[in-house]
Design a protein around this motif. Structure first.
Motif, PDB file in Angstrom:
ATOM      1  N   PRO A  77       0.844  -1.204   0.000  1.00 34.97           N
ATOM      2  CA  PRO A  77       0.000   0.000   0.000  1.00 34.97           C
ATOM      3  C   PRO A  77       0.875   1.249   0.000  1.00 34.97           C
ATOM      4  O   PRO A  77       1.964   1.266   0.587  1.00 34.97           O
ATOM      5  N   ILE A  78       0.377   2.297  -0.652  1.00 34.75           N
ATOM      6  CA  ILE A  78       1.149   3.526  -0.836  1.00 34.75           C
ATOM      7  C   ILE A  78       0.451   4.667  -0.099  1.00 34.75           C
ATOM      8  O   ILE A  78      -0.747   4.889  -0.277  1.00 34.75           O
ATOM      9  N   ARG A 123       5.958  -2.320   5.691  1.00 32.27           N
ATOM     10  CA  ARG A 123       4.904  -2.964   4.909  1.00 32.27           C
ATOM     11  C   ARG A 123       4.358  -2.034   3.828  1.00 32.27           C
ATOM     12  O   ARG A 123       3.552  -2.458   2.992  1.00 32.27           O
ATOM     13  N   PHE A 124       4.805  -0.774   3.840  1.00 31.27           N
ATOM     14  CA  PHE A 124       4.199   0.259   3.013  1.00 31.27           C
ATOM     15  C   PHE A 124       5.257   1.003   2.192  1.00 31.27           C
ATOM     16  O   PHE A 124       6.440   0.973   2.494  1.00 31.27           O
ATOM     17  N   LEU A 334      -2.205   3.617   8.374  1.00 34.27           N
ATOM     18  CA  LEU A 334      -1.527   2.375   8.028  1.00 34.27           C
ATOM     19  C   LEU A 334      -2.377   1.166   8.398  1.00 34.27           C
ATOM     20  O   LEU A 334      -2.488   0.209   7.613  1.00 34.27           O
ATOM     21  N   LYS A 335      -2.975   1.195   9.559  1.00 31.44           N
ATOM     22  CA  LYS A 335      -3.831   0.078   9.975  1.00 31.44           C
ATOM     23  C   LYS A 335      -5.011  -0.092   9.020  1.00 31.44           C
ATOM     24  O   LYS A 335      -5.396  -1.224   8.693  1.00 31.44           O
ATOM     25  N   GLY A 339      -5.943  -3.550   6.495  1.00 32.36           N
ATOM     26  CA  GLY A 339      -7.110  -4.330   6.903  1.00 32.36           C
ATOM     27  C   GLY A 339      -7.448  -4.240   8.364  1.00 32.36           C
ATOM     28  O   GLY A 339      -8.025  -5.167   8.939  1.00 32.36           O
ATOM     29  N   GLY A 340      -7.088  -3.092   8.996  1.00 29.82           N
ATOM     30  CA  GLY A 340      -7.466  -2.881  10.382  1.00 29.82           C
ATOM     31  C   GLY A 340      -6.578  -3.585  11.391  1.00 29.82           C
ATOM     32  O   GLY A 340      -6.878  -3.613  12.577  1.00 29.82           O
TER      33      GLY A 340
END
Length: 341
Positions: A77-78, A123-124, A334-335, A339-340
């Motif tokens: 994810p960006i 992760r991003f 970010l969460k 997906g939370g």
């Protein structure tokens, strides 16, 4: 006037110093303002090959958004976070520079740990512009708004018309650009008197506008936030106009998550209870920079208004609350994209 805490970094030289200290990512000058000042970009995570074959709107015309950016679960994810679109609104600069220190060290400049941000940033793909409007910031004589009188901040922020009357909000937007109409140019604007939030996005006047739209087009961010401030009110997200309803629904779901987190941590906030429909009343809402960013990349794009802690009526946040507020916002972004989790 409040004394500026050591960790409250907003000056242009402090932006450059923090940007040049980056080790886990990289920093570069994205471009230059109307006044020739540097606009710094800090990047974490490598730029991804999204197999682009078309611009976003052409891809939508083909009913295949993946022709613009192929996001098949194998891409990160960006996130794009932008501070000081208005040069006198510095709270976002503080948040971004402290976020950089969290990614680098696990702690903000106060020494407070932010475990989720530190353990999950990789992760991003994270893009950070601490100050999009260095011209306005350079002309603003304060390093912190907290403790200043509203009339003083209004004078420097919005400026003075040629007839000697103060320029006020929102009437300041009725003339654009304002440079030739001002006897004292407010720090809201770049050196050409352009309010970057209300440029002509189909034929931009400002180089800063071109830079941010080109970056969004090239990177295809999933979530963009423009950080603003300016009053003693509950911090809140402003709804983005002229975007599809499904994007408005995503905005609403994110707001709920953010406000739940703020409530749990005792940070004052304002809750938006409905999903507004554009054109419900006249005059219609503006097509502003948040709207334009969505239409070049298809991602969520929001405007976040921070309390400033000024010495005036209304709700006055402490400086620690203002910083916590921004780092909680980044954490929840970010969460939400993960997906939370």
């Amino acid at each position: 006037m409040a004394k500026r805490p050591e960790w409250w970094k907003t000056r242009l030289d402090e932006i450059e110093s923090v940007a040049r200290s980056v080790k886990r990512g990289k920093s570069r000058i994205l471009g230059y303002s109307a006044g020739g000042r540097e606009i710094w970009l800090v990047e974490y995570g490598e730029k991804q090959d999204l197999k682009r074959r078309a611009n976003y709107n052409s891809a939508c015309g083909a009913m295949d958004p993946s022709a613009y950016a192929r996001k098949d679960g194998n891409t990160k994810p960006i996130v794009l976070i932008v501070g000081a679109v208005h040069g006198s609104e510095m709270e976002g600069i503080v948040g971004i520079l402290n976020f950089i220190n969290v990614i680098e060290t696990g702690r903000d400049f106060r020494g407070k740990e932010w475990d989720y941000l530190y353990n999950n940033w990789n992760r991003f793909r994270i893009l950070l512009i601490p100050c999009l409007n260095p011209d306005g910031r350079a002309r603003f004589p304060f390093d912190i708004c907290a403790g200043e009188k509203p009339e003083v901040l209004g004078h420097y922020g919005l400026g003075i018309w040629k007839d000697g009357t103060p320029c006020k909000w929102p009437e300041c937007k009725a003339v654009h650009p304002v440079l030739e109409h001002s006897s004292f140019l407010g720090c809201y604007y770049n050196d050409d008197g352009v309010n970057l939030m209300h440029d002509n996005f189909f034929n931009p006047m400002a180089n800063e506008t071109k830079l941010i739209l080109n970056l969004a087009d090239e990177e295809a961010p999933d979530f963009t936030v423009l950080l603003h401030g300016g009053g003693n009110y509950h911090s809140h997200i402003k709804q983005t106009s002229y975007v599809p309803y499904y994007i408005k629904e995503k905005h609403y779901l994110f707001e709920k998550k953010l406000y739940e987190s703020l409530a749990q941590r005792g940070i004052p906030h304002e809750v938006q209870e409905i999903i507004p429909i554009d054109g419900e009343k006249y005059p219609p809402p503006s097509f502003n920079l948040t709207s334009a960013i969505h239409h070049v990349c298809g991602g969520m794009s929001i405007l976040f208004e921070s309390n400033t802690g000024m010495d005036g009526p209304g709700l006055r946040y402490a400086t620690d609350q203002i910083l916590d507020l921004h780092l909680i916002l980044f954490e929840e972004m970010l969460k939400f994209l993960w997906g939370g989790q």
